[in-house]
Write an enzyme that holds these catalytic residues in place. Structure first.
Site, short mmCIF file in Angstrom:
data_model
loop_
_atom_site.label_atom_id
_atom_site.label_comp_id
_atom_site.label_asym_id
_atom_site.label_seq_id
_atom_site.Cartn_x
_atom_site.Cartn_y
_atom_site.Cartn_z
N ASN A 14 90.38 2.04 -5.11
CA ASN A 14 89.90 3.30 -4.55
C ASN A 14 90.95 3.82 -3.58
O ASN A 14 91.69 3.04 -2.98
CB ASN A 14 88.59 3.08 -3.79
CG ASN A 14 87.40 2.90 -4.72
OD1 ASN A 14 87.42 3.32 -5.86
ND2 ASN A 14 86.36 2.26 -4.22
N ARG A 58 85.95 0.95 -10.87
CA ARG A 58 87.00 -0.07 -10.86
C ARG A 58 86.62 -1.26 -11.74
O ARG A 58 87.45 -1.78 -12.48
CB ARG A 58 87.28 -0.55 -9.43
CG ARG A 58 87.93 0.53 -8.56
CD ARG A 58 88.11 0.07 -7.13
NE ARG A 58 86.83 -0.30 -6.56
CZ ARG A 58 86.67 -0.99 -5.43
NH1 ARG A 58 87.73 -1.38 -4.74
NH2 ARG A 58 85.48 -1.27 -4.97
#
Length: 106
Positions: free
Chosen positions: A49, A31
């Site tokens: 996520n 990320r």
């Protein structure tokens, strides 16, 4: 001045596309790297996520930059990630950006 050709015009069209990345993409700073790459390209959107062990999000920006980011998501990712496949869907032309930056959603 050069005559504008079609590819240049398409490159400036704003598009939005959703993505989901499969593979070893959680716990490897995926990320963080996605956010950094998106910002570097001047894109906006988000990344998070999922409970399925994937990473998903949305990209918005000029077509040419979004295509670059899609390739990055499909082939590079973060240094420790291993990408099995990337799904892109809901691609559409947009008039304006829905986000002001590229953020990591918890």
């Amino acid at each position: 001045m050069l005559a504008p050709d079609l590819s240049m015009a398409e490159g400036d069209t704003l598009i939005s596309v959703d993505y989901e990345i499969f593979g070893n993409v959680q716990g490897v700073f995926f990320r963080k790297y996605t956010q950094a790459e998106g910002k570097k390209l001047g894109l906006v959107g988000w990344v998070q996520n999922t409970d399925r062990g994937t990473v998903q999000g949305q990209l918005q920006g000029p077509t040419s930059k979004v295509r670059h980011m899609q390739e990055w998501l499909e082939t590079r990712g973060s240094p420790k990630s291993h990408i099995d496949r990337a799904n892109f869907n809901n691609e559409k032309v947009i008039v304006k950006l829905d986000y002001s930056n590229f953020q990591i959603v918890k």
